[in-house]
Design a protein around this motif. Structure first.
Motif, PDB file in Angstrom:
ATOM      1  N   LYS A  61       5.610  -0.813  -3.923  1.00  0.00           N
ATOM      2  CA  LYS A  61       5.862  -1.793  -4.984  1.00  0.00           C
ATOM      3  C   LYS A  61       5.811  -1.179  -6.378  1.00  0.00           C
TER       4      LYS A  61
ATOM      5  N   TYR B 296      10.059  -3.650  -8.748  1.00  0.00           N
ATOM      6  CA  TYR B 296       9.611  -4.675  -7.797  1.00  0.00           C
ATOM      7  C   TYR B 296       9.355  -5.991  -8.526  1.00  0.00           C
TER       8      TYR B 296
ATOM      9  N   ASP C 242       7.848 -10.413  -2.979  1.00  0.00           N
ATOM     10  CA  ASP C 242       8.084 -10.277  -1.540  1.00  0.00           C
ATOM     11  C   ASP C 242       9.112 -11.324  -1.108  1.00  0.00           C
TER      12      ASP C 242
ATOM     13  N   PHE D  80      11.072  -6.335   0.028  1.00  0.00           N
ATOM     14  CA  PHE D  80      10.685  -6.332  -1.378  1.00  0.00           C
ATOM     15  C   PHE D  80      11.934  -6.626  -2.209  1.00  0.00           C
ATOM     16  N   ARG D  81      11.786  -7.479  -3.193  1.00  0.00           N
ATOM     17  CA  ARG D  81      12.900  -7.725  -4.122  1.00  0.00           C
ATOM     18  C   ARG D  81      12.724  -6.851  -5.357  1.00  0.00           C
ATOM     19  N   PHE D  82      13.773  -6.086  -5.669  1.00  0.00           N
ATOM     20  CA  PHE D  82      13.809  -5.261  -6.875  1.00  0.00           C
ATOM     21  C   PHE D  82      14.913  -5.787  -7.786  1.00  0.00           C
TER      22      PHE D  82
ATOM     23  N   ASP E 215      17.246  -6.690  -2.249  1.00  0.00           N
ATOM     24  CA  ASP E 215      16.169  -6.970  -1.292  1.00  0.00           C
ATOM     25  C   ASP E 215      16.181  -5.885  -0.224  1.00  0.00           C
TER      26      ASP E 215
ATOM     27  N   PRO F 261      10.883  -2.437   3.112  1.00  0.00           N
ATOM     28  CA  PRO F 261      10.173  -1.272   2.573  1.00  0.00           C
ATOM     29  C   PRO F 261       9.892  -0.184   3.603  1.00  0.00           C
TER      30      PRO F 261
END
Length: 480
Positions: free
Chosen positions: A263, A282, A285, A294-296, A372, A375
């Motif tokens: 993250k 990040y 979630d 994980f959403r970036f 998304d 990870p």
């Protein structure tokens, strides 16, 4: 009795050993490390691996949606009023993007490939047809005016534009504006500039073609280099911008990422459309088809003005000529056309640009670029690249066509390139995630068994400590 006592104490000893072993495994993260090493060994670009197959020909369908801004008051704009636009679309295309001409290099540590993209119109997913009409900026005409404003042939070009009735705004077919059309004005200009391209389209020559030769790292030497770009078109850095940092080619092409993502990472992406690299951080979630991710998202600092982010000074072209936050002057890599890139509806840009055009309604849900990622494997679960194409309009000395137009960054169209993992791929990934969870939780399973044995040991010890009753105590209180 001795056997029973031996069993009781053995239970206690095993309980202690299991608790010690479990806690030690948790603290040393031994199973997490074993899992990570296994993932690192498997996710490399190599013939025969699942990672290579997904990288070479991504299974989830990719869709490209185009939204255009139809100008409703062209005469008023040329007289100095604000533009008023209405969004039309989407015009949706299925995008096919396999890697081709794949060649491994340097003992398998790098791989060369091109990435041709083909677009097929999807009428059922579109709101309108390619024959729809849209009134917008005449980009070839504006580019010509910018190019020849200080030229000796400017007067001849002005006369040519007047005789041909060429203006700042024109009406186009959506399909022609996207994929290209022969421009009569550009064709006539070949008299002055024989090498001038007489066709124009926002995606002209981009259907069925690639955006250049790429060399990627395979991840064999370092898992964090998986699919990272080493070179683009034979260069390890760009040449458009005024600083080495801004000219760096960082990250992947956005379709693949290295495994074991944390993250705290910055995920770097190189975009040939934007002519630069950018990064995402990040945010939260997520879960896509039951697969955790994980959403970036790219933070606002990526496109911020130098007063907010001094590292962006190199994107000011010419040097020192900086736009407001949320904009990128891409004219240096767009054949001199006054193209300004931004997020759709000027999302995260200075409010001035939103207020300068009636019809802009920026919002996070529809206009933010999101990535998304699972990870553990680095596989893309869902993504949406959202970019807007604008044109810088202002009064140009020596040309009457712009009239009394006010300086404005005019929105032409924006694209939404999106992908969601397909159910078959999601099912495979759910199995991988489940197996990984079992492996990682082995120490906690050991601790749980140790705790259970501890409870059993305590119960047995309590029962063993109860005093034995005498024969007299076992006699009934009332005898018959």
């Amino acid at each position: 009795m001795r056997l029973r006592a031996c069993c009781v104490y053995s239970t206690g000893v095993i309980c202690i050993l299991l608790l010690i072993a479990g806690i030690a495994m948790v603290l040393s993260e031994v199973f997490q490390k074993l899992l990570n090493n296994r993932i690192k060994e498997q996710i490399i670009l190599e013939n025969g691996t699942e990672a290579f197959s997904v990288w070479q020909n991504p299974p989830p369908p990719v869709y490209m949606q185009f939204y255009f801004f139809n100008l409703t008051n062209p005469a008023e704009v040329l007289n100095g009023d604000k533009p008023s636009v209405i969004q039309i679309g989407p015009y949706t295309y299925r995008e096919y993007r396999p890697k081709e001409d794949v060649k491994f290099m340097d003992n398998g540590t790098r791989v060369e490939a091109v990435n041709p993209k083909t677009y097929v119109f999807e009428p059922d997913m579109s709101r309108g047809s390619e024959d729809d009409l849209v009134r917008t900026v005449n980009i070839p005409a504006v580019t010509v005016m910018e190019t020849f404003k200080d030229s000796l042939v400017r007067r001849l070009i002005v006369d040519l534009m007047i005789s041909k009735g060429v203006g700042v705004f024109e009406t186009f077919r959506v399909g022609a504006l996207l994929w290209g059309y022969e421009d009569p004005f550009l064709k006539d200009l070949k008299i002055f500039k024989p090498d001038l391209e007489d066709h124009f389209g926002l995606f002209y020559k981009k259907n069925g073609t690639d955006d250049g030769d790429y060399v990627f790292f395979t991840g064999r030497q370092n898992y964090q280099d998986f699919a990272r770009i080493s070179e683009w078109n034979g260069q390890s850095a760009l040449k458009w911008w005024s600083s080495d940092e801004c000219n760096m080619i960082n990250g992947t092409d956005g379709a693949s990422f290295h495994p074991i993502i944390t993250k705290t990472e910055k995920l770097y992406i190189f975009s040939s459309d934007l002519c630069r690299s950018l990064y995402a951080l990040y945010e939260s979630d997520v879960s896509v088809h039951g697969v955790p991710g994980f959403r970036f998202v790219p933070p606002s600092e990526v496109f911020a003005n130098v007063t907010v982010n001094p590292d962006n000074a190199g994107f000011c072209v010419p040097e020192g000529n900086c736009l407001g936050s949320g904009l990128l002057n891409a004219s240096v890599c767009k054949q001199g056309a006054p193209i300004i890139m931004s997020s759709p509806h000027f999302y995260q840009a200075d409010d001035k640009f939103v207020q300068d055009v009636f019809g802009m309604n920026p919002n996070k849900e529809e206009h933010e670029t999101v990535i998304d990622i699972n990870p553990l494997t680095g596989l893309l679960l869902r993504g949406a690249k959202r970019v807007q194409v604008n044109v810088y309009l202002h009064q140009i000395p020596g040309f009457s066509q712009p009239g009394k137009i006010q300086t404005v960054v005019f929105p032409v169209m924006y694209l939404n390139e999106s992908v969601v993992i397909d159910e078959e791929s999601a099912q495979k990934l759910r199995v991988v995630v489940t197996e990984a969870n079992v492996i990682v939780n082995v120490p906690f399973i050991v601790i749980s068994v140790g705790v259970l044995l501890g409870v059993i040991f305590i119960v047995l010890m309590c029962r063993q400590q109860l005093p034995q009753s005498t024969a007299a105590e076992r006699q009934p209180l009332i005898s018959s």
